[in-house]
Motif scaffolding. Structure first.
Motif, PDB file in Angstrom:
ATOM      1  N   ILE A  87      16.875  43.644 -27.504  1.00 50.08           N
ATOM      2  CA  ILE A  87      16.692  44.215 -26.176  1.00 50.08           C
ATOM      3  C   ILE A  87      15.864  43.288 -25.298  1.00 50.08           C
ATOM      4  O   ILE A  87      14.742  42.924 -25.630  1.00 50.08           O
ATOM      5  CB  ILE A  87      16.031  45.602 -26.274  1.00 50.08           C
ATOM      6  CG1 ILE A  87      17.013  46.588 -26.907  1.00 50.08           C
ATOM      7  CG2 ILE A  87      15.589  46.109 -24.899  1.00 50.08           C
ATOM      8  CD1 ILE A  87      16.450  47.967 -27.131  1.00 50.08           C
ATOM      9  N   ASN A  88      16.457  42.900 -24.186  1.00 47.86           N
ATOM     10  CA  ASN A  88      15.793  42.077 -23.176  1.00 47.86           C
ATOM     11  C   ASN A  88      16.473  42.359 -21.849  1.00 47.86           C
ATOM     12  O   ASN A  88      17.363  43.217 -21.758  1.00 47.86           O
ATOM     13  CB  ASN A  88      15.859  40.594 -23.548  1.00 47.86           C
ATOM     14  CG  ASN A  88      17.273  40.127 -23.843  1.00 47.86           C
ATOM     15  OD1 ASN A  88      18.205  40.451 -23.112  1.00 47.86           O
ATOM     16  ND2 ASN A  88      17.442  39.368 -24.922  1.00 47.86           N
ATOM     17  N   LEU A 113      12.147  50.278 -25.815  1.00 55.35           N
ATOM     18  CA  LEU A 113      12.949  50.470 -27.017  1.00 55.35           C
ATOM     19  C   LEU A 113      12.797  49.318 -28.011  1.00 55.35           C
ATOM     20  O   LEU A 113      13.234  49.413 -29.154  1.00 55.35           O
ATOM     21  CB  LEU A 113      14.427  50.631 -26.643  1.00 55.35           C
ATOM     22  CG  LEU A 113      14.796  51.936 -25.930  1.00 55.35           C
ATOM     23  CD1 LEU A 113      16.244  51.898 -25.470  1.00 55.35           C
ATOM     24  CD2 LEU A 113      14.558  53.144 -26.831  1.00 55.35           C
ATOM     25  N   ARG A 114      12.173  48.231 -27.572  1.00 57.16           N
ATOM     26  CA  ARG A 114      11.925  47.141 -28.516  1.00 57.16           C
ATOM     27  C   ARG A 114      10.924  47.567 -29.588  1.00 57.16           C
ATOM     28  O   ARG A 114      10.883  46.991 -30.673  1.00 57.16           O
ATOM     29  CB  ARG A 114      11.400  45.915 -27.776  1.00 57.16           C
ATOM     30  CG  ARG A 114      12.458  45.234 -26.922  1.00 57.16           C
ATOM     31  CD  ARG A 114      11.963  43.973 -26.262  1.00 57.16           C
ATOM     32  NE  ARG A 114      10.921  44.229 -25.273  1.00 57.16           N
ATOM     33  CZ  ARG A 114      10.420  43.308 -24.459  1.00 57.16           C
ATOM     34  NH1 ARG A 114      10.869  42.066 -24.530  1.00 57.16           N
ATOM     35  NH2 ARG A 114       9.490  43.613 -23.579  1.00 57.16           N
ATOM     36  N   SER A 119      13.781  55.393 -30.305  1.00 58.11           N
ATOM     37  CA  SER A 119      14.081  56.316 -29.210  1.00 58.11           C
ATOM     38  C   SER A 119      12.866  56.425 -28.309  1.00 58.11           C
ATOM     39  O   SER A 119      11.728  56.347 -28.771  1.00 58.11           O
ATOM     40  CB  SER A 119      14.465  57.695 -29.757  1.00 58.11           C
ATOM     41  OG  SER A 119      13.420  58.243 -30.530  1.00 58.11           O
ATOM     42  N   PHE A 120      13.135  56.598 -27.036  1.00 57.59           N
ATOM     43  CA  PHE A 120      12.068  56.736 -26.054  1.00 57.59           C
ATOM     44  C   PHE A 120      12.603  57.602 -24.928  1.00 57.59           C
ATOM     45  O   PHE A 120      13.747  57.418 -24.497  1.00 57.59           O
ATOM     46  CB  PHE A 120      11.657  55.360 -25.513  1.00 57.59           C
ATOM     47  CG  PHE A 120      10.382  55.389 -24.712  1.00 57.59           C
ATOM     48  CD1 PHE A 120       9.149  55.382 -25.350  1.00 57.59           C
ATOM     49  CD2 PHE A 120      10.411  55.435 -23.324  1.00 57.59           C
ATOM     50  CE1 PHE A 120       7.976  55.409 -24.620  1.00 57.59           C
ATOM     51  CE2 PHE A 120       9.251  55.469 -22.585  1.00 57.59           C
ATOM     52  CZ  PHE A 120       8.020  55.460 -23.238  1.00 57.59           C
ATOM     53  N   PRO A 121      11.815  58.586 -24.450  1.00 59.70           N
ATOM     54  CA  PRO A 121      12.325  59.486 -23.409  1.00 59.70           C
ATOM     55  C   PRO A 121      12.703  58.721 -22.144  1.00 59.70           C
ATOM     56  O   PRO A 121      11.911  57.919 -21.632  1.00 59.70           O
ATOM     57  CB  PRO A 121      11.163  60.460 -23.175  1.00 59.70           C
ATOM     58  CG  PRO A 121       9.952  59.776 -23.727  1.00 59.70           C
ATOM     59  CD  PRO A 121      10.440  58.923 -24.850  1.00 59.70           C
TER      60      PRO A 121
END
Length: 292
Positions: free
Chosen positions: A20-21, A266-267, A271-273
């Motif tokens: 993820i970037n 998310l890195r 999961s993140f809201p």
């Protein structure tokens, strides 16, 4: 004993989140931006004022009433989510997929019919608005129906997700008024924190066999729920309706900056809201236009 295939999936997931970037999250940002623009265009048509609609205010337009309006919608989402969790625990995966497909197709037809009857009089002069809206609604329902049953057509799935997101975003922007329009995103953002880290969504996220089908769209290496896209898109349209183009542009910028921050988180987590950061930034920006 651990399933080796499950272990393999976990390794793959770890590798995905390492990737993820700014480049890999760009499909999500572009999809969100395109949804925002289309929603703004539809709400601009509504602003032309040929058809007026009643506000969603079952508990009135006071601050306590707006909290009640928001909680009424939240309770509905809460029970639907817990219903899905119950079905997951019963391992009724095929039923979940079929139910969501039928529900989404029906909802898309209904909302498309409502929106076309509201917006078409501002675009065309015709005595056949009802008939035209029926044709458009059934066409949209057919596209979404095909995408839910033919998962191999990935591009069609993205188009269907775009249509659903624009429909719901426009519907919310048109029918929800202040102060509910400011309170609703905050309440759902707080619920999103609970649902992802503690509540029902945690169960759905952990169970890799759960497929939410048309309610989730895959963009590049990431998946994002359409509910998040709807909130990202309806807030800029609210800015347009209430305060004009500058507020809409400000809301687009703040939601997308918040979305970038959220996706980069998310890195560190699987999961993140998705709602709290983007909607809080957008609501603060809109409130500044409201009070200044």
């Amino acid at each position: 004993m651990n399933d080796p295939n499950t272990n393999k999936d976990k390794v793959i997931n770890k590798e995905i989140y390492k990737q993820i970037n700014l480049q890999t999250i760009s499909p999500v940002i572009l999809f969100t931006f395109f949804t925002q623009i289309l929603t703004i265009l539809l709400t601009h048509v509504y602003n032309l004022g040929k058809v007026s609609v009643p506000a969603y205010e079952p508990f009135g337009n006071s601050i306590p009433g707006s909290v009640g309006n928001s909680l009424m919608m939240l309770v509905t989402v809460f029970f639907v989510t817990f219903g899905l969790v119950f079905l997951v625990r019963k391992k009724m995966y095929n039923f979940i997929k079929r139910f969501l497909s039928v529900f989404v197709v029906f909802a898309s037809i209904l909302i498309a019919n409502i929106l076309t009857q509201i917006l078409l009089p501002s675009i065309i002069s015709s005595n056949n608005i009802f008939e035209i809206s029926i044709i458009i609604s059934l066409f949209i329902g057919t596209i979404i129906g095909i995408s839910t049953t033919k998962s191999k057509y990935k591009f069609l799935g993205i188009i269907s997700a775009l249509i659903l997101s624009v429909e719901m975003s426009s519907y919310f922007a048109i029918f929800i008024r202040p102060p509910t329009v400011f309170i609703l995103p905050i309440i759902f953002g707080l619920y999103d924190i609970y649902a992802v880290f503690v509540g029902p969504l945690k169960t759905l996220i952990v169970d890799d066999q759960v497929t939410l089908g048309p309610l989730v769209v895959r963009l590049g290496i990431l998946q994002i729920g359409l509910g998040d896209i709807v909130f990202y898109s309806f807030l800029p349209s609210v800015g347009l309706i209430l305060f004009g183009v500058n507020a809409a542009i400000a809301a687009v910028l703040t939601t997308n900056i918040g979305l970038i921050i959220t996706l980069l988180m998310l890195r560190k987590r699987k999961s993140f809201p998705g709602l709290p950061i983007p909607v809080l930034m957008a609501v603060i920006g809109l409130l500044l236009f409201y009070y200044v």
